[in-house]
Design a protein around this motif. Structure first.
Motif, PDB file in Angstrom:
ATOM      1  N   LYS A 205       0.321   1.365   4.276  1.00 56.78           N
ATOM      2  CA  LYS A 205      -0.159   2.702   4.623  1.00 56.78           C
ATOM      3  C   LYS A 205      -1.281   2.661   5.654  1.00 56.78           C
ATOM      4  CE  LYS A 205      -1.410   4.099   0.562  1.00 56.78           C
ATOM      5  NZ  LYS A 205      -2.531   4.588   1.264  1.00 56.78           N
ATOM      6  N   ARG A 206      -1.586   1.466   6.161  1.00 56.90           N
ATOM      7  CA  ARG A 206      -2.665   1.276   7.137  1.00 56.90           C
ATOM      8  C   ARG A 206      -4.015   1.728   6.585  1.00 56.90           C
ATOM      9  NH1 ARG A 206       1.493   3.488  10.339  1.00 56.90           N
ATOM     10  NH2 ARG A 206       2.508   1.956  11.665  1.00 56.90           N
ATOM     11  N   ALA A 207      -4.191   1.571   5.280  1.00 54.60           N
ATOM     12  CA  ALA A 207      -5.473   1.922   4.652  1.00 54.60           C
ATOM     13  C   ALA A 207      -6.395   0.712   4.782  1.00 54.60           C
ATOM     14  CB  ALA A 207      -5.263   2.302   3.190  1.00 54.60           C
ATOM     15  N   ALA A 208      -6.991   0.543   5.942  1.00 53.90           N
ATOM     16  CA  ALA A 208      -7.685  -0.697   6.287  1.00 53.90           C
ATOM     17  C   ALA A 208      -8.843  -1.005   5.358  1.00 53.90           C
ATOM     18  CB  ALA A 208      -8.173  -0.623   7.727  1.00 53.90           C
ATOM     19  N   LEU A 209      -9.668  -0.009   5.058  1.00 53.19           N
ATOM     20  CA  LEU A 209     -10.861  -0.271   4.252  1.00 53.19           C
ATOM     21  C   LEU A 209     -10.488  -0.650   2.826  1.00 53.19           C
ATOM     22  CD1 LEU A 209     -13.872  -0.382   3.915  1.00 53.19           C
ATOM     23  CD2 LEU A 209     -13.891   2.083   3.560  1.00 53.19           C
TER      24      LEU A 209
ATOM     25  N   LEU B 140     -10.691   8.780   4.995  1.00 52.00           N
ATOM     26  CA  LEU B 140     -11.060   7.824   3.955  1.00 52.00           C
ATOM     27  C   LEU B 140     -10.003   6.735   3.827  1.00 52.00           C
ATOM     28  CD1 LEU B 140     -12.439   9.972   0.969  1.00 52.00           C
ATOM     29  CD2 LEU B 140     -13.736   8.561   2.556  1.00 52.00           C
ATOM     30  N   GLU B 141      -8.732   7.139   3.868  1.00 53.43           N
ATOM     31  CA  GLU B 141      -7.636   6.169   3.762  1.00 53.43           C
ATOM     32  C   GLU B 141      -7.709   5.125   4.865  1.00 53.43           C
ATOM     33  OE1 GLU B 141      -4.620   5.856   1.865  1.00 53.43           O
ATOM     34  OE2 GLU B 141      -5.604   7.102   0.371  1.00 53.43           O
ATOM     35  N   SER B 142      -7.994   5.578   6.079  1.00 56.85           N
ATOM     36  CA  SER B 142      -7.971   4.673   7.229  1.00 56.85           C
ATOM     37  C   SER B 142      -9.309   3.974   7.456  1.00 56.85           C
ATOM     38  CB  SER B 142      -7.578   5.438   8.495  1.00 56.85           C
ATOM     39  OG  SER B 142      -8.498   6.476   8.763  1.00 56.85           O
TER      40      SER B 142
END
Length: 459
Positions: free
Chosen positions: A318-322, A135-137
């Motif tokens: 954090k590279r949380a793209a979405l 979910l994070e990515s």
């Protein structure tokens, strides 16, 4: 995690060989091992694999052989399971503090170990962690796959134990723009919990907090407010401070929809205090995002820009793209309202593949904003093109509230350019998407839990 019982033991022949190996290693005879509770004949039958020992017998023999019940029954040293559980705690901490990539590597390794040790609860926990990392990515298909696998492992557990993977699946579908299905998952689980007398407060708060978002996006504000009221009523019975903080973060949306900006900001301040204390950087970033949204709705655009940039920087690190993309849409709207069109359009132009990659809602929002920018810059043809593309995306997702607003924008544009019939069609379409407050077409609202009576006021 629970203690092992006989249901998880190895086959009798394997246990028998293990008992014999440990007994001979200690130099004990069968009589010495059996005394005083059993007979040598029983030990002989057990070692030959002709009888399945009871849990009581295995616990007695484990004590005599200087080992643990778990190791005797399964061949698995007890310390390995303990180390695995500690590893899961470390991975969860890594994810909470913003190191999603590192956490995913840990969870994958722990999942392999849990499968090797045949630890069902720990396998489920590792899969839940991998789902949260996905979910994070923004890898929504992977997230759904992990949550479904965790739910399958917990199929025999009581429903409150399955609330986390169900909630995870619902959030993934929500982020993919599948609002109705997200509502269905959450509402049906809430109904089942309440109807079955399984009104576990932590599970219910988790689910009520999660359902507020899709309700708001679908224009069901009254239903969102009711879910918020129920979550607030249950919160005093919840022991997990991070769960209560997350609930306050979602409840703030309903306060804002009711025009209660001060209450919304107070809820977010409560959540931020918890997240800072627990060092939960992911959730803290979401709080900055939500506070920026509240300030933008309240007209404080400079403060909103600062909060949204803070949220974007924290999530991008954090590279949380979405999630980063979602914040950038909010930030672009603030920049547009500040008259900084080039900056806003630059942010939005890189987000237009979201419709295919991550769902329709966010791409639709980007096209809507680009349409507004084009209108304000005197480019009606380009504005119309963006509005039409946004409509197609949002109709796919069922974002009723956004659709009604978008039809109004398109209708106004068509009317100003002299196309009265087309404008009327757009307005009629918008009216069709404006459900009565709180109803939409979701069907009956889920049953409310049986809450403890409120104390009588002091006289």
């Amino acid at each position: 995690m629970g203690e092992f019982t006989g249901a998880f033991t190895d086959e009798p022949a394997e246990i028998g060989r293990r008992v014999q190996r440990l007994r001979t290693g200690l130099g004990l005879t069968q009589r010495q091992l059996a005394d005083p509770a059993y007979t040598p004949a029983y030990i002989s039958t057990l070692e030959s694999g002709k009888v399945r020992p009871s849990e009581t017998a295995l616990r007695f023999l484990a004590g005599r052989l200087g080992t643990s019940y778990e190791e005797l029954a399964t061949g698995r040293p007890a310390h390995l399971a303990t180390e695995l559980r500690l590893g899961l705690t470390d991975a969860q901490r890594a994810l909470a503090t913003g190191a999603a990539d590192e956490a995913a590597v840990r969870y994958r390794r722990l999942l392999t170990d849990a499968e090797h040790l045949d630890l069902t609860a720990e396998r489920a926990e590792a899969l839940l962690g991998l789902g949260d990392c996905a979910l994070e990515s923004g890898e929504l298909a992977d997230a759904i796959r992990h949550f479904e696998a965790a739910e399958g492992l917990l199929a025999g557990e009581p429903l409150p134990r399955r609330a986390r993977p169900i909630r995870g699946r619902a959030v993934a579908h929500l982020l993919a723009g599948e609002l109705r299905y997200a509502c269905y998952l959450l509402e049906s689980t809430i109904d089942e919990l309440n109807a079955g007398g399984l009104a576990d407060p932590e599970a219910l708060v988790l689910l009520y907090a999660a359902v507020i978002g899709p309700y708001m996006d679908m224009g069901a504000h009254a239903r969102a407010a009711h879910a918020a009221e129920l979550a607030l009523a249950l919160a005093p019975r919840v022991s997990d401070p991070a769960l209560v903080a997350g609930m306050h973060r979602q409840v703030a949306r309903t306060f804002l929809a009711e025009g209660r900006a001060a209450d919304a900001d107070a809820s977010l301040a409560k959540a931020q205090a918890v997240y800072r204390e627990l060092r939960l950087r992911t959730d803290l970033a979401h709080c900055h995002w939500m506070r920026g949204y509240v300030q933008a709705q309240n007209g404080d655009l400079d403060s909103a820009e600062a909060e949204l940039r803070t949220a974007r920087d924290m999530l991008a690190a954090k590279r949380a793209a979405l999630y980063t993309a979602q914040v950038e849409i909010e930030l672009a709207d603030v920049l547009r309202r500040l008259g900084r069109y080039e900056e806003a359009a630059g942010l939005l132009s890189v987000l237009l593949d979201l419709g295919e990659r991550h769902g329709a809602v966010h791409a639709g929002g980007a096209h809507r904003l680009l349409g507004l920018i084009a209108e304000e810059r005197g480019e009606p043809d380009l504005a119309e093109e963006h509005y039409v593309r946004a409509l197609a995306l949002l109709e796919r997702s069922g974002a009723t509230g956004d659709l009604a607003d978008l039809c109004r924008l398109l209708g106004d544009l068509l009317r100003r350019t002299g196309r009265i019939e087309a404008a009327l069609d757009a307005y009629r379409t918008g009216l069709g998407h404006r459900a009565a407050p709180g109803s939409t077409t979701l069907g009956p609202a889920p049953a409310a839990p049986a809450l403890p009576p409120r104390p009588a006021p002091q006289r």
